[in-house]
Motif scaffolding. Structure first.
Motif, short mmCIF file in Angstrom:
data_model
loop_
_atom_site.label_atom_id
_atom_site.label_comp_id
_atom_site.label_asym_id
_atom_site.label_seq_id
_atom_site.Cartn_x
_atom_site.Cartn_y
_atom_site.Cartn_z
N SER A 19 33.74 30.07 36.22
CA SER A 19 33.12 30.54 35.00
C SER A 19 33.79 31.83 34.56
CB SER A 19 31.62 30.77 35.20
OG SER A 19 31.41 31.76 36.18
N CYS A 161 21.22 18.37 32.63
CA CYS A 161 21.93 18.90 31.47
C CYS A 161 21.51 18.12 30.23
CB CYS A 161 23.44 18.79 31.67
SG CYS A 161 24.44 19.22 30.21
N ASN A 258 23.50 24.38 31.96
CA ASN A 258 24.26 25.40 32.66
C ASN A 258 25.66 24.84 32.94
OD1 ASN A 258 25.42 27.14 34.55
ND2 ASN A 258 23.46 27.65 35.49
N SER A 260 28.45 26.00 34.13
CA SER A 260 29.09 26.24 35.43
C SER A 260 28.44 25.44 36.54
CB SER A 260 29.05 27.73 35.77
OG SER A 260 27.72 28.19 35.91
N GLN A 261 27.21 24.97 36.34
CA GLN A 261 26.54 24.14 37.34
C GLN A 261 26.94 22.68 37.23
OE1 GLN A 261 22.22 24.31 37.32
NE2 GLN A 261 22.03 22.40 38.48
N THR A 362 29.43 25.05 43.41
CA THR A 362 28.47 25.38 42.37
C THR A 362 28.06 24.15 41.57
OG1 THR A 362 29.44 27.57 42.18
CG2 THR A 362 28.10 26.81 40.33
N ALA A 363 29.04 23.33 41.21
CA ALA A 363 28.75 22.21 40.32
C ALA A 363 27.91 21.15 41.00
CB ALA A 363 30.04 21.59 39.81
N SER A 365 25.25 21.74 42.78
CA SER A 365 23.90 22.23 42.99
C SER A 365 22.88 21.39 42.25
CB SER A 365 23.82 23.69 42.49
OG SER A 365 22.51 24.17 42.58
#
Length: 411
Positions: A19, A161, A258, A260-261, A362-363, A365
């Motif tokens: 990010s 998302c 999000n 970045s997630q 991170t992705a 999560s």
């Protein structure tokens, strides 16, 4: 989706923070254009194991010698074979390209085409995917089928998302849950409002340009027909500023997703398939290519288009080609991730073992496996495309729920 080569991104590289702080200006990172356009792209060699299309993808050497991937008049030409007689039960040759590198959050992708593939059975795409695809998100910048006139832009993600209601965009939202459908096969789609954004209308207008902003603020896609491309885009050589672009065609702000997630670094993809789980779906084919009074069946698209057609002069595929002026990648500062490839230099389709696949990145999560419109086998979190409930079942469900017009836009 399966990759035949052993493609791996090191865990250390993938754990680099992808990010980036929102920046008004992005600097040129890559310029794929002219005689060197194909430098940095890999060619898939094999059948369409992504969407069940009636094509064989050729490796770079064969695609070049067959005239399916060449440079002409300083443009990259990518096309479907339009001169070979194809016997029944055989497939037609085409191309599927991916960038060697994956681009991190804080990127802008600009795609300028003078011509895009058009015609019945034709399904062209310019899109992005993560290294552990289908996990890690997918952005469909250019995609539609057959004789549809309006492009559609879509995100495919793991659950969680969505597109916020009331976003400022020019296109029309036809689904807000980006994980909708089996393996996120439907996603959250925005149909372009401009009727010259796809097919023959796009080509008659002299083509156009798409720009995609991919950063922490969200994902935004702009489209301009040729005579409306702003000078801040056409003259962008060293840097680009999306704040000058105006209202996007499609907007997925980070307020409800999000980024970045749900999105890892993204690889660019260009491909042309035929029929398959979208263009060849009977309800879609009937509306966009069927003869008056005809009710298409599962074989109509293939039988009426793909086979025979041995003469280039009268081939159904004379218009099934990309003429690309350039693809440019701009960055706010993050370097692209360069995968380690063993074996052949030709990139096939495989899953990647990395921190995101094992759930430590991170992705990953809060994510579940099997997240996009098409998924391959192998690797953690990957879901077989051909498993029950894949692309075909999802398209049928979407068409039943929304109607074909909602997917394809005005015809």
């Amino acid at each position: 989706m399966r990759l035949s080569s052993d493609l791996r991104l090191t865990s250390a590289a993938l754990l680099v923070a992808s990010s980036q702080a929102l920046a008004a200006s992005f600097s040129l990172l890559h310029d794929y254009s002219g005689a060197n356009f194909f430098d940095g792209w890999d060619f898939k060699d094999g059948f369409d194991d992504t969407t069940n299309g009636d094509v064989n993808y050729l490796g770079q050497s064969q695609a070049s010698s067959s005239g399916l991937a060449v440079i002409q008049n300083n443009q990259a030409i990518l096309k479907v074979d339009n001169s070979t007689f194809v016997p029944f039960n055989q497939k037609r040759n085409s191309v599927f390209l991916t960038t060697h590198e994956f681009f991190q959050l804080g990127s802008v992708f600009v795609f300028d085409a003078a011509h895009i593939p058009a015609g019945c059975s034709v399904w062209p795409s310019f899109w992005t995917r993560g290294p552990n695809w289908p996990s890690g998100g997918e952005i469909d910048v250019l995609e539609n089928v057959n004789l549809a006139t309006n492009n559609q832009m879509t995100l495919h993600t793991n659950p969680g998302c969505t597109q916020a209601s009331g976003v400022t965009q020019l296109g029309k939202t036809s689904g807000s849950d980006c994980s909708l459908g089996a393996n996120s096969s439907q996603g959250c789609t925005v149909v372009e409002s401009q009727s010259n954004s796809f097919g023959s209308g796009f080509n008659t207008a002299g083509g156009g340009v798409w720009a995609t902003q991919f950063d922490d603020s969200g994902i935004f896609v702009w489209f301009w027909t040729r005579d409306a491309v702003p000078s801040t885009v056409s003259s962008a050589t060293d840097s680009i500023d999306p704040s000058t672009f105006g209202t996007p065609s499609a907007a997925w702000p980070s307020s409800s997703c999000n980024i970045s997630q749900f999105f890892t670094p993204q690889q660019l993809v260009l491909d042309i398939t035929l029929c398959g789980d979208f263009a060849g779906t009977p309800s879609v084919y009937t509306q966009t290519c069927g003869s008056p009074g005809e009710q298409a069946n599962t074989s109509s698209c293939y039988v009426e288009n793909v086979i025979n057609n041995g003469s280039a002069a009268d081939s159904f595929y004379a218009e099934a080609y990309f003429a690309i002026n350039y693809v440019k990648v701009f960055s706010s500062g993050a370097a692209p991730l360069d995968p380690v490839v063993s074996g052949s230099s030709t990139l096939g389709l495989t899953s990647i073992t990395d921190s995101f696949a094992t759930g430590t990145g991170t992705a990953a999560s809060g994510a579940t496996s099997g997240s996009t419109k098409a998924a391959g086998s192998g690797g953690s979190g990957a879901v077989p495309l051909l498993a029950p409930g894949g692309w075909g079942a999802a398209i049928a469900a979407v068409v039943g729920a929304l109607g074909v017009a909602a997917l394809l836009g005005p015809l």
